[in-house]
Design a protein around this motif. Structure first.
Motif, PDB file in Angstrom:
ATOM      1  N   ARG A  84      10.371 -17.482  -8.155  1.00  0.00           N
ATOM      2  CA  ARG A  84      11.554 -18.209  -8.651  1.00  0.00           C
ATOM      3  C   ARG A  84      12.811 -17.850  -7.863  1.00  0.00           C
ATOM      4  O   ARG A  84      13.626 -18.715  -7.551  1.00  0.00           O
ATOM      5  N   THR A  85      12.963 -16.579  -7.515  1.00  0.00           N
ATOM      6  CA  THR A  85      14.185 -16.128  -6.849  1.00  0.00           C
ATOM      7  C   THR A  85      14.090 -16.203  -5.328  1.00  0.00           C
ATOM      8  O   THR A  85      15.112 -16.199  -4.652  1.00  0.00           O
ATOM      9  N   GLY A  86      12.871 -16.234  -4.794  1.00  0.00           N
ATOM     10  CA  GLY A  86      12.710 -16.236  -3.344  1.00  0.00           C
ATOM     11  C   GLY A  86      13.087 -14.916  -2.696  1.00  0.00           C
ATOM     12  O   GLY A  86      13.394 -14.866  -1.509  1.00  0.00           O
ATOM     13  N   CYS A  87      13.040 -13.823  -3.476  1.00  0.00           N
ATOM     14  CA  CYS A  87      13.438 -12.524  -2.932  1.00  0.00           C
ATOM     15  C   CYS A  87      12.453 -11.991  -1.894  1.00  0.00           C
ATOM     16  O   CYS A  87      12.824 -11.190  -1.042  1.00  0.00           O
ATOM     17  N   ILE A  88      11.204 -12.451  -1.939  1.00  0.00           N
ATOM     18  CA  ILE A  88      10.193 -12.034  -0.961  1.00  0.00           C
ATOM     19  C   ILE A  88       9.887 -13.225  -0.066  1.00  0.00           C
ATOM     20  O   ILE A  88       9.458 -14.273  -0.542  1.00  0.00           O
ATOM     21  N   ARG A  89      10.092 -13.032   1.220  1.00  0.00           N
ATOM     22  CA  ARG A  89       9.783 -14.100   2.183  1.00  0.00           C
ATOM     23  C   ARG A  89       8.314 -14.039   2.597  1.00  0.00           C
ATOM     24  O   ARG A  89       7.663 -15.055   2.761  1.00  0.00           O
ATOM     25  N   ARG A  90       7.832 -12.834   2.813  1.00  0.00           N
ATOM     26  CA  ARG A  90       6.427 -12.618   3.165  1.00  0.00           C
ATOM     27  C   ARG A  90       6.112 -11.138   2.979  1.00  0.00           C
ATOM     28  O   ARG A  90       7.016 -10.325   2.861  1.00  0.00           O
ATOM     29  N   TYR A  91       4.820 -10.827   2.966  1.00  0.00           N
ATOM     30  CA  TYR A  91       4.426  -9.423   2.886  1.00  0.00           C
ATOM     31  C   TYR A  91       3.116  -9.203   3.625  1.00  0.00           C
ATOM     32  O   TYR A  91       2.354 -10.137   3.874  1.00  0.00           O
ATOM     33  N   GLU A  92       2.886  -7.960   3.997  1.00  0.00           N
ATOM     34  CA  GLU A  92       1.645  -7.522   4.634  1.00  0.00           C
ATOM     35  C   GLU A  92       1.071  -6.388   3.796  1.00  0.00           C
ATOM     36  O   GLU A  92       1.821  -5.537   3.317  1.00  0.00           O
ATOM     37  N   ARG A  93      -0.235  -6.369   3.638  1.00  0.00           N
ATOM     38  CA  ARG A  93      -0.904  -5.330   2.856  1.00  0.00           C
ATOM     39  C   ARG A  93      -1.872  -4.580   3.761  1.00  0.00           C
ATOM     40  O   ARG A  93      -2.654  -5.186   4.479  1.00  0.00           O
ATOM     41  N   ARG A  94      -1.797  -3.244   3.709  1.00  0.00           N
ATOM     42  CA  ARG A  94      -2.719  -2.397   4.458  1.00  0.00           C
ATOM     43  C   ARG A  94      -3.341  -1.382   3.494  1.00  0.00           C
ATOM     44  O   ARG A  94      -2.698  -0.948   2.548  1.00  0.00           O
ATOM     45  N   PHE A  95      -4.558  -0.988   3.800  1.00  0.00           N
ATOM     46  CA  PHE A  95      -5.247   0.021   3.002  1.00  0.00           C
ATOM     47  C   PHE A  95      -5.376   1.276   3.847  1.00  0.00           C
ATOM     48  O   PHE A  95      -5.837   1.219   4.995  1.00  0.00           O
ATOM     49  N   LEU A  96      -4.948   2.382   3.278  1.00  0.00           N
ATOM     50  CA  LEU A  96      -4.927   3.658   3.988  1.00  0.00           C
ATOM     51  C   LEU A  96      -5.754   4.688   3.224  1.00  0.00           C
ATOM     52  O   LEU A  96      -5.930   4.586   2.015  1.00  0.00           O
ATOM     53  N   ARG A  97      -6.213   5.689   3.935  1.00  0.00           N
ATOM     54  CA  ARG A  97      -6.894   6.815   3.295  1.00  0.00           C
ATOM     55  C   ARG A  97      -6.216   8.093   3.761  1.00  0.00           C
ATOM     56  O   ARG A  97      -5.773   8.182   4.900  1.00  0.00           O
ATOM     57  N   PRO A  98      -6.146   9.076   2.872  1.00  0.00           N
ATOM     58  CA  PRO A  98      -5.510  10.324   3.268  1.00  0.00           C
ATOM     59  C   PRO A  98      -6.432  11.130   4.183  1.00  0.00           C
ATOM     60  O   PRO A  98      -7.656  11.034   4.101  1.00  0.00           O
ATOM     61  N   LEU A  99      -5.829  11.884   5.061  1.00  0.00           N
ATOM     62  CA  LEU A  99      -6.573  12.792   5.928  1.00  0.00           C
ATOM     63  C   LEU A  99      -6.887  14.056   5.127  1.00  0.00           C
ATOM     64  O   LEU A  99      -5.973  14.716   4.619  1.00  0.00           O
ATOM     65  N   ASP A 100      -8.151  14.365   5.005  1.00  0.00           N
ATOM     66  CA  ASP A 100      -8.580  15.587   4.318  1.00  0.00           C
ATOM     67  C   ASP A 100      -8.447  16.735   5.307  1.00  0.00           C
ATOM     68  O   ASP A 100      -8.962  16.663   6.424  1.00  0.00           O
ATOM     69  N   GLN A 101      -7.760  17.798   4.902  1.00  0.00           N
ATOM     70  CA  GLN A 101      -7.567  18.925   5.814  1.00  0.00           C
ATOM     71  C   GLN A 101      -8.887  19.588   6.188  1.00  0.00           C
ATOM     72  O   GLN A 101      -9.037  20.067   7.300  1.00  0.00           O
ATOM     73  N   GLY A 102      -9.823  19.600   5.274  1.00  0.00           N
ATOM     74  CA  GLY A 102     -11.129  20.200   5.564  1.00  0.00           C
ATOM     75  C   GLY A 102     -11.018  21.678   5.910  1.00  0.00           C
ATOM     76  O   GLY A 102      -9.943  22.288   5.822  1.00  0.00           O
TER      77      GLY A 102
END
Length: 104
Positions: A84-102
């Motif tokens: 309704r407001t047009g506050c978002i023009r576009r977006y990108e979604r990424r999936f990340l995983r944390p680095l395990d220190q091991g």
């Protein structure tokens, strides 16, 4: 664990609407079992880029959230606010995983 990274191109003249959108989603993601790490809004530099990060225990939990949120009235209201407001023009979604220190 899986972390979702969202990059938004926003309308800088609608930043207050985007802030309201973000406040709603922080609450909603947490309600659906995720951990929202916050929205990060323009300060210096680009005035039309914002970010969000949130995590779920795994991909299955994220997929449950997506399915359940698609039918949730509060989620639909938040989506409607952005449309309704047009506050978002576009977006990108990424999936990340944390680095395990091991082992060291």
């Amino acid at each position: 664990m899986i972390t979702v990274h969202l990059k938004y191109e926003i309308d800088p003249d609608r930043i207050e609407d985007f802030e309201e959108y973000g406040r709603r989603w922080i609450t909603l993601v947490n309600r659906f079992g995720g951990t929202h790490h916050g929205y990060f809004l323009p300060s210096e530099g680009d005035s039309d880029i914002a970010y969000a990060l949130f995590s779920f225990p795994g991909l299955a939990a994220y997929e449950r959230y997506r399915a359940d949120s698609a039918h949730d009235p509060e989620c639909q209201e938040a989506i409607d606010l952005a449309r309704r407001t047009g506050c978002i023009r576009r977006y990108e979604r990424r999936f990340l995983r944390p680095l395990d220190q091991g082992p060291r």
